[in-house]
Design an enzyme around this catalytic site. Structure first.
Site, mmCIF file in Angstrom:
data_model
loop_
_atom_site.group_PDB
_atom_site.id
_atom_site.type_symbol
_atom_site.label_atom_id
_atom_site.label_comp_id
_atom_site.label_asym_id
_atom_site.label_seq_id
_atom_site.Cartn_x
_atom_site.Cartn_y
_atom_site.Cartn_z
ATOM 1 N N CYS A 113 0.805 -1.221 0.000
ATOM 2 C CA CYS A 113 0.000 0.000 0.000
ATOM 3 C C CYS A 113 0.839 1.271 0.000
ATOM 4 O O CYS A 113 0.361 2.334 -0.391
ATOM 5 C CB CYS A 113 -0.957 -0.006 1.184
ATOM 6 S SG CYS A 113 -2.068 -1.434 1.219
ATOM 7 N N HIS A 248 -3.560 7.146 1.848
ATOM 8 C CA HIS A 248 -3.914 5.797 1.428
ATOM 9 C C HIS A 248 -5.307 5.493 1.942
ATOM 10 O O HIS A 248 -5.616 5.711 3.116
ATOM 11 C CB HIS A 248 -2.909 4.796 1.978
ATOM 12 C CG HIS A 248 -3.337 3.371 1.834
ATOM 13 N ND1 HIS A 248 -3.785 2.842 0.636
ATOM 14 C CD2 HIS A 248 -3.413 2.359 2.749
ATOM 15 C CE1 HIS A 248 -4.098 1.578 0.819
ATOM 16 N NE2 HIS A 248 -3.899 1.269 2.087
ATOM 17 N N ASN A 278 -10.076 -0.274 -0.701
ATOM 18 C CA ASN A 278 -8.615 -0.210 -0.583
ATOM 19 C C ASN A 278 -7.998 -0.785 -1.856
ATOM 20 O O ASN A 278 -8.078 -1.988 -2.102
ATOM 21 C CB ASN A 278 -8.173 -1.009 0.649
ATOM 22 C CG ASN A 278 -6.674 -0.951 0.888
ATOM 23 O OD1 ASN A 278 -5.903 -0.578 0.009
ATOM 24 N ND2 ASN A 278 -6.252 -1.343 2.074
#
Length: 321
Positions: A113, A248, A278
């Site tokens: 990520c 993020h 996500n």
């Protein structure tokens, strides 16, 4: 001074949008359960014809068009992904071939990520040394390929997508545009909290994503607040100076908790997790492109990027648009 200036942004999503209600038809979950815990309402899932490199290429084309830059001008492509099309070659080389800008540098970065932040800092460093004049920095993922669809605690969290920026090395004044500072960190001791249980060197299989959600949440809030503070100290800025934070998009609770810890008003935080879920390395550039195209982020704005991912890895960058 030479800085890496963001010339244009772009993004791409798979054709198929999956709502929480649709997901609940195949997973033991519900829309209320997902929204309450994550803030996610839908995600995009790639079909067999859509891969990390095809999504990355589409996002890159959009960024090039926004920047008014021809692919032949790109001397560097860095693609952040944990879900490449192949073990090798790097998916960045496939994007390079699809765009028709061969001859330069192209490689992948894997920091899950945090991948886009790692790729952005790497590209910034290379541009400032003169390795290239213009670069494409891309985050792209097809995380749906590594999800355990029997594990409702993880499979509801993720989606597929891609985002990209065009960077150009420019000689600017001190108060001019460009990336002002980046800070990156890693702590491999926490590997077992967020990982994939496979790989070419261990099992010979792709494996599935595994996560200890509560532990990840706790580390994320602390680490992200700390690294944002480091970048502010390095640049002599305060939280009040920041126009936008593009984080993020892990889940809404992490975004809220990090903003509170830094004293940032929620209206300064770009949130797209409700629409995209996500998307790992794609989430920061995808959220950036969304906010640029809807007019929130404008030229001259101070924008903070931040992310934390498996490993753990984490980082932040501050840029003036």
């Amino acid at each position: 001074m030479i800085r890496s200036v963001i010339r244009g942004t772009g993004s791409a999503l798979p054709a198929h949008c999956v709502s929480n209600a649709e997901l609940a038809e195949r997973v033991d979950t519900s829309d209320d359960w997902i929204v309450e815990r994550t803030g996610i309402r839908q995600r995009y899932i790639a079909d067999e014809s859509e891969t990390t490199s095809t999504l990355a290429t589409a996002a890159a084309r959009a960024a090039l068009a926004a920047a008014g830059v021809d692919p032949s001008e790109i001397g560097l492509i860095i693609l952040a992904t944990a879900t490449p099309d192949h073990t090798f070659p790097a998916s960045a080389t496939q994007v390079q071939a699809a765009l028709g800008c061969g001859g330069g540098v192209a490689f992948d970065v894997q920091a899950v990520c945090s991948g886009f932040l790692y790729a952005l800092a790497t590209a910034d460093s290379l541009l400032r040394t003169g390795m290239a004049k213009k670069a494409l920095v891309i985050g792209a993922e097809t995380f749906s390929r590594i999800l355990d669809w029997e594990d409702r605690t993880t499979c509801v969290l993720f989606g597929d997508g891609a985002g990209a920026v065009v960077l150009e090395a420019q000689d600017v004044d001190e108060d001019g545009p460009g990336i002002l500072a980046s800070r990156l960190h890693a702590e491999g001791a926490h590997k077992d909290m967020l990982f994939v249980d496979g790989g070419p060197s261990t099992t010979g299989t792709v494996g599935k994503l595994r996560m200890k959600g509560r532990e990840v949440f706790r580390h994320a809030v602390v680490n992200l607040a700390d690294v944002l503070g480091e970048v502010l100290v390095e640049t002599g800025m305060t939280a009040d100076d920041i126009d936008w934070v593009v984080p993020h998009q892990a889940n809404a609770r992490i975004l809220d908790a990090t903003a509170r810890k830094l004293g940032l008003p929620p209206e300064k935080v770009v949130v797209t997790v409700d629409q995209h879920a996500n998307t790992s390395a794609a989430s920061v550039p995808l959220a950036l492109d969304t906010a640029v195209r809807d007019g929130r982020i404008k030229a001259g704005d101070l924008v903070m990027f931040e992310a934390m991912g498996g490993g753990f890895t984490w980082g932040a960058s501050l840029a003036r648009m």
